[in-house]
Design an enzyme around this catalytic site. Sequence first.
Site, PDB file in Angstrom:
ATOM      1  N   LYS A 155      -2.684 -12.735   6.249  1.00 19.71           N
ATOM      2  CA  LYS A 155      -1.708 -11.749   6.125  1.00 19.71           C
ATOM      3  C   LYS A 155      -0.281 -11.910   6.718  1.00 19.71           C
ATOM      4  O   LYS A 155       0.710 -11.588   6.066  1.00 19.71           O
ATOM      5  CB  LYS A 155      -2.260 -10.433   6.605  1.00 19.71           C
ATOM      6  CG  LYS A 155      -3.638  -9.815   5.873  1.00 19.71           C
ATOM      7  CD  LYS A 155      -4.113  -8.805   6.544  1.00 19.71           C
ATOM      8  CE  LYS A 155      -5.296  -8.160   5.562  1.00 19.71           C
ATOM      9  NZ  LYS A 155      -6.000  -7.214   6.375  1.00 19.71           N
ATOM     10  N   GLU A 200       0.747  -1.146  -0.034  1.00 15.23           N
ATOM     11  CA  GLU A 200       0.065   0.082  -0.009  1.00 15.23           C
ATOM     12  C   GLU A 200       0.941   1.106  -0.069  1.00 15.23           C
ATOM     13  O   GLU A 200       1.780   1.497   0.852  1.00 15.23           O
ATOM     14  CB  GLU A 200      -1.127  -0.068   1.303  1.00 15.23           C
ATOM     15  CG  GLU A 200      -1.706   1.249   1.073  1.00 15.23           C
ATOM     16  CD  GLU A 200      -2.925   1.148   2.355  1.00 15.23           C
ATOM     17  OE1 GLU A 200      -3.680   2.110   2.400  1.00 15.23           O
ATOM     18  OE2 GLU A 200      -3.046   0.196   3.169  1.00 15.23           O
ATOM     19  N   GLU A 248      -8.168 -14.012   8.569  1.00 17.79           N
ATOM     20  CA  GLU A 248      -7.732 -12.976   7.515  1.00 17.79           C
ATOM     21  C   GLU A 248      -6.275 -12.592   8.292  1.00 17.79           C
ATOM     22  O   GLU A 248      -5.337 -12.118   7.216  1.00 17.79           O
ATOM     23  CB  GLU A 248      -8.671 -11.680   7.592  1.00 17.79           C
ATOM     24  CG  GLU A 248      -8.017 -10.529   6.584  1.00 17.79           C
ATOM     25  CD  GLU A 248      -8.972  -9.333   6.490  1.00 17.79           C
ATOM     26  OE1 GLU A 248      -8.627  -8.349   6.550  1.00 17.79           O
ATOM     27  OE2 GLU A 248     -10.194  -9.546   6.359  1.00 17.79           O
TER      28      GLU A 248
END
Length: 433
Positions: free
Chosen positions: A420, A240, A416
């Site tokens: 990650k 990101e 999740e």
Amino acid sequence: MNSVAVALQQMQQELAGEFADKPGLQRLCVPVTLSDASDPLAWLTAQSRYPQFYWQQRNGNEEVAALGALLSFSALEDAQAFLQSHPEQPFLRVWGLNAFDPSHGFLFLSRLEWRRVGGEAFLWRHLYSETSLKQDALAAAAFIEQLLPAKLLPQLNLKCLGESHLPEQPEWNRLVDQAVGAISQKALDKVVLARATDLAFSSPVSAAGFMAASRRVNLNCYHFLMAFDAKNAFLGSSPERLWRRIDDALRTEALAGTVANHPDDAQAATLGQWLLKDDKNQRENMLVVEDICQRLQAAVGALDVLPPQVMRLRKVQHLRRCIWTQLKRQDDALCLKQLQPTAAVAGLPRELARAFIAANEPFAREWYAGSAGYLSRHQTEFCVALRSAKVSHTGVRLYAGAGIVAGSVAAEEWQEIENKAAGLKTLLIGSGN
């Protein structure tokens, strides 16, 4: 063109010349040859001087190794003030980290900077003194004299002695349920909860070897490593961008919404299409988009929000919307203040989410979910410090987070963050066990 060794010899010859016995800032650039063996990370981590900062842009076009601190800054606004005081050096860069709390940072003007842009590489030497350039030239010569040639990056060969989480899953479940309750009562719209995973090993962990292993497999990511000293480092491979500024052109993005990846392209594409259509993930992403636009609107012109894309990574896929605009005033300190932490790493409303995190997460985020990169008068770029780890001699702390919104299920959010964290964890646990 020169090898790094020849470039350093040229710099030593130049430093043997006459320098003014007065304050000043001076730069010297020597082009260096690129070959299959040219790796700034290998050169950087062969050195015994600190700090060391390695950074690679997401598309791989730019790569940097910055070594030794001429000046250090504990906040980005201080670094910006220094750069603004030198308008004659629009391309001079300051490198480093901003903490999750953006008022704190570790940024520095390096003594040496090995930089590759596309297929060209350069070695920069910086002199700076508030009293005597002549004295700093002597210090620079002594610094270069101690440098070593690049050596092969170490392979990870680790034995894990133990693993623990902060929080463990039962506490995580309670924390998610608490967050969902606060959201249902309209106290929050979203909060991003994180987990720290502590791994203990039988021998010291090479932060450079860890970085190199991640760089090989975690594609489409920014890669960064800050080695504070021989035993302590912070590193990551983040998908990101926080922001990139070229003069007054600003690009940022909303990266929120997650589904698993799959090694089979067809199955990965099916999962990606589900992500594009899933209401919960679309809602989570749009919350981030709306927050970014609202925070920037007073400082920019028209905001252009691009259509959603699926970003495919090694273990997961993310929903991304890019946001392009023009700044009314070139101000990186303002960009940091407005954009960090984003709703993708903290939540909404931002201050209430940060307060919830501070009151309930059982560890300090420190550099995690902050940002890593550089600033200059002409151009600035920082990535969000996600998919990251803290190396402390024989220990490693891995970080991962999940966005909690209305309808979030604790067990699904745990899976999740497992997905990650696996992007880095499998490099360590799978290396010698």
